[in-house]
Write a protein that holds these residues in place. Structure first.
Motif, mmCIF file in Angstrom:
data_model
loop_
_atom_site.group_PDB
_atom_site.id
_atom_site.type_symbol
_atom_site.label_atom_id
_atom_site.label_comp_id
_atom_site.label_asym_id
_atom_site.label_seq_id
_atom_site.Cartn_x
_atom_site.Cartn_y
_atom_site.Cartn_z
ATOM 1 N N LEU A 155 3.169 5.904 -2.742
ATOM 2 C CA LEU A 155 4.360 6.657 -3.154
ATOM 3 C C LEU A 155 4.490 6.691 -4.670
ATOM 4 C CD1 LEU A 155 7.003 5.551 -0.500
ATOM 5 C CD2 LEU A 155 5.801 7.740 -0.674
ATOM 6 N N GLY A 156 4.138 5.615 -5.343
ATOM 7 C CA GLY A 156 4.175 5.587 -6.806
ATOM 8 C C GLY A 156 3.214 6.594 -7.413
ATOM 9 N N PHE A 157 1.989 6.658 -6.862
ATOM 10 C CA PHE A 157 1.023 7.643 -7.351
ATOM 11 C C PHE A 157 1.501 9.067 -7.091
ATOM 12 C CE2 PHE A 157 -2.536 4.407 -7.274
ATOM 13 C CZ PHE A 157 -2.710 4.414 -8.649
ATOM 14 N N ALA A 187 3.944 1.498 -1.061
ATOM 15 C CA ALA A 187 4.627 1.586 -2.356
ATOM 16 C C ALA A 187 3.693 2.134 -3.436
ATOM 17 C CB ALA A 187 5.156 0.212 -2.762
ATOM 18 N N VAL A 188 2.435 1.696 -3.432
ATOM 19 C CA VAL A 188 1.480 2.189 -4.427
ATOM 20 C C VAL A 188 1.200 3.674 -4.205
ATOM 21 C CG1 VAL A 188 -0.940 2.029 -5.163
ATOM 22 C CG2 VAL A 188 0.426 -0.037 -4.913
ATOM 23 N N CYS A 203 0.840 -1.221 0.000
ATOM 24 C CA CYS A 203 0.000 0.000 0.000
ATOM 25 C C CYS A 203 0.864 1.254 0.000
ATOM 26 C CB CYS A 203 -0.929 0.004 1.204
ATOM 27 S SG CYS A 203 -2.310 -1.131 1.048
ATOM 28 N N LEU A 237 4.583 10.088 -6.833
ATOM 29 C CA LEU A 237 5.680 10.328 -7.777
ATOM 30 C C LEU A 237 5.137 10.592 -9.173
ATOM 31 C CD1 LEU A 237 8.760 10.399 -8.194
ATOM 32 C CD2 LEU A 237 8.635 7.955 -8.694
ATOM 33 N N LEU A 238 4.117 9.857 -9.564
ATOM 34 C CA LEU A 238 3.497 10.056 -10.873
ATOM 35 C C LEU A 238 2.844 11.439 -10.957
ATOM 36 C CD1 LEU A 238 2.755 8.691 -13.587
ATOM 37 C CD2 LEU A 238 0.624 7.981 -12.482
ATOM 38 N N THR A 276 5.645 14.068 -11.099
ATOM 39 C CA THR A 276 6.291 14.028 -12.411
ATOM 40 C C THR A 276 5.374 14.645 -13.466
ATOM 41 O OG1 THR A 276 7.421 12.015 -11.781
ATOM 42 C CG2 THR A 276 7.348 12.513 -14.112
#
Length: 113
Positions: free
Chosen positions: A97-99, A94-95, A92, A101-102, A105
């Motif tokens: 943090l990925g969102f 990681a997801v 959770c 970061l997206l 960006t």
């Protein structure tokens, strides 16, 4: 020749020796079972909340098991619940943090273009 049947058995409890109580057997902690079920369900339904609840129940079950002197079992279930919960919490995070970061960006590239 006469057919004779054996006499009927005596009524229950009549002349019977008392039955000793069954040997007590260890039982599995219900908190450990519920913790493992919640940890597994947290992969399917509302990932973060059941995983955190499973961690609290696993800790409670472990205390119960430790205090029982061997009469309550389920340490393996507790370990499984902890591992599955922490894996789900890690996924959770990681997801999320990925969102993030997206999003960062995408906002940086859209303002520079």
């Amino acid at each position: 020749m006469s057919d004779q049947f054996p006499p009927p058995p005596p009524p229950p409890g009549y002349g019977a020796a008392p039955v000793p109580p069954a040997h007590p057997t260890p039982r599995t902690s219900s908190n450990a079972v519920v913790a493992l079920v919640l940890a597994i369900c947290s992969f399917i339904i509302c990932p973060l909340i059941p995983a955190v609840v499973a961690l609290f129940l696993a800790a409670s079950a472990q205390r119960e098991i430790d205090a029982s002197g061997g009469w309550v079992t389920g340490s393996g279930l507790v370990q499984g619940a902890k591992i599955a919960s922490w894996i789900n919490i890690g996924l959770c995070i990681a997801v999320i943090l990925g969102f993030l970061l997206l999003i960062v960006t995408a906002s940086v590239t859209s303002t520079t273009s």
